[in-house]
Design a protein around this motif. Sequence first.
Motif, PDB file in Angstrom:
ATOM      1  N   VAL A 254       0.833  -1.204   0.000  1.00 30.29           N
ATOM      2  CA  VAL A 254       0.000   0.000   0.000  1.00 30.29           C
ATOM      3  C   VAL A 254       0.868   1.255   0.000  1.00 30.29           C
ATOM      4  O   VAL A 254       0.581   2.226  -0.711  1.00 30.29           O
TER       5      VAL A 254
ATOM      6  N   ALA B 133      -6.725   4.169  -4.031  1.00 30.88           N
ATOM      7  CA  ALA B 133      -6.387   2.972  -3.263  1.00 30.88           C
ATOM      8  C   ALA B 133      -7.614   2.107  -3.031  1.00 30.88           C
ATOM      9  O   ALA B 133      -7.550   0.869  -3.101  1.00 30.88           O
TER      10      ALA B 133
ATOM     11  N   PHE C 118      -7.500  -1.718  -4.230  1.00 25.81           N
ATOM     12  CA  PHE C 118      -7.444  -2.770  -3.212  1.00 25.81           C
ATOM     13  C   PHE C 118      -8.830  -3.194  -2.721  1.00 25.81           C
ATOM     14  O   PHE C 118      -8.954  -3.755  -1.641  1.00 25.81           O
TER      15      PHE C 118
ATOM     16  N   LEU D 202      -6.900   1.365   4.753  1.00 32.04           N
ATOM     17  CA  LEU D 202      -6.206   2.153   3.734  1.00 32.04           C
ATOM     18  C   LEU D 202      -6.029   3.592   4.202  1.00 32.04           C
ATOM     19  O   LEU D 202      -4.979   4.206   3.962  1.00 32.04           O
TER      20      LEU D 202
END
Length: 601
Positions: free
Chosen positions: A519, A541, A545, A554
């Motif tokens: 990440v 993100a 993901f 996140l």
Amino acid sequence: MHKDFLRAAAVTPPVTPANPRKNAEEALRLIARTDGAGLIVLPELSVTGYTCGDLFLHAALLDAAEEALSWLIQKTKASGALIAAGLPVRRGGVLYNCAAVFQNGRLLGVVPGNRVDLRTFRPGAGLSGSVSLCGEDIPFGADLLFDGGGDFSVSFEIGNDVSGGSGAAVIGNLAALEEDAGQRGAWSDLLRVQSARLAAGIVSASAGNGESTGDAVYSGVRMIAENGTILAQSGIEENEGVTAIEIDLGLLAYERRKTGYCTFTETRGIPIKCGGTADKLTRVYSPEPFIPEENDALAARCHDVMSVQIRGLRTRLSRLPETGLVVAVSGGLDSTLALLAARQAAKQEQRTLLAVTMPGPGTTERTRSNAEALCNALNVPLQTVPIGEAITTHLTDIGHDGQPDVVFENAQSRERTQIIMDIANAHNSIVAGSGDLSEIALGFCTYGGDQMSMYNVNAGVPKTLMRRIIRFVAGKSPKILRAVLYDIVDTPVSPELLPVGSDGTQDQRSEDILGDYLVHDFYLYWFIRHGYPRDKLLMAANRAFEGRYTPESLASVLDVFVTRFARSQFKRNAMPDGARIGSVSLSRGDWRMPADLEGLL
């Protein structure tokens, strides 16, 4: 959907040559399938069909085309989209191959193309003024720039020459590409190159189904490019239909500010609105932006990265006659890649190479044995210098109780740096550093410790790519070396600075402290490479993901990334030289920012 994105659609409706009303109806049918696009590009001469030949000269066809255009303009009024449709237009007694641009029920401008056919069309280069079309005087010329304010501007070009002379952020390309064996690949290459050169988006729609064949078949190819990347394209059998995706206007604006792109072509601005009704993002974000998706491309990337590392280190050695290399090895990822690169550089420059391992209170049997096995497999001399007693003495000297804390951890890093530097002096050598790009971004290194070296071969390599490179090397290696490298890749990343547990294992794991490097590398790429602000990083993100990490996790990792990145510039300002590997670099020459920053990020 984030304000930076413009949903664009390339549309190839089936056509019936010389039947404008039917063609307009087919266009409307497909426009309804663009899912709220704000920019829609139809093919060259799509209102009449591209293959009408001498019929273009007949007033009956020209009148029918104008009536069909008026009908289409009114029927698309509610969509809010900026639409470009191709048709022949009369002006000054001659005929031009044009793009009619309209939005919200109004014809805004007519752009003539430069495709020359002396039987029918004249070139439009250099022309400017107005033209009477659909009962109005409309701006006419290749100098028209449709300006939505801010980062949104669009120009339109016709045919297979995408010049981008107007400087628009997005170029609509109306084409009629003839299908042949290599045409699709060549067109893709052209759009990639031009969109990168112009830091622009390109939306290209080509004539397809229904065109009269004769000596040519029309491909119906649709492609949308952005800054050197093909975001979306039609399949080879899809010679009619819709290809749509979002173009990142913010990314393009950042690239233009970064490269200083500008144009000196004079334009006439036509005000438009950033229209469309799309409310969701469909473009795909790779969770590993540093990693090419195709195996061949990944192998080439791994080879190229190591080549750059080796060349950089060789250049440093070539300026230091009779100087060898020393590398600290721990049995972890970073030192393994540094040793692999140093071994090749030393071999090619015919210099000495010495590996040094310095086990301490947190060193596990797994990493120590891997360090030893790695050096044996590579036939690199290894010197072992335990640091346990030296650390105990040092901490006692400064009045520290020896309990694990930041002093306990950093003392080990600085002790190792002192030892490796002194050994390098004793062997007339320089130290090849191993800190990677991900750690440099996060400041996950000890100032005056592992931050220091005489040349850092890993400075441009993010952690996610490092794993792939070592696997790549392993796959080409003899059995013994391959087994060691695979085990190193599978070992959890840890600085090993806390004491080993009673069972011999190490509970200190970097990703438990920082969050997953996967990440962090995602945030690093999009922040440095394309200037994504915080809200956009989190949005991307969550797309990349989805189903793998929760939005809350996140967001938590993003907080860590932003905080540590902002606070670590003073460490980056004092970095040693290192190999610049790719477009994301934090070297002093590539990245500059205040060391004392608050608030902006």
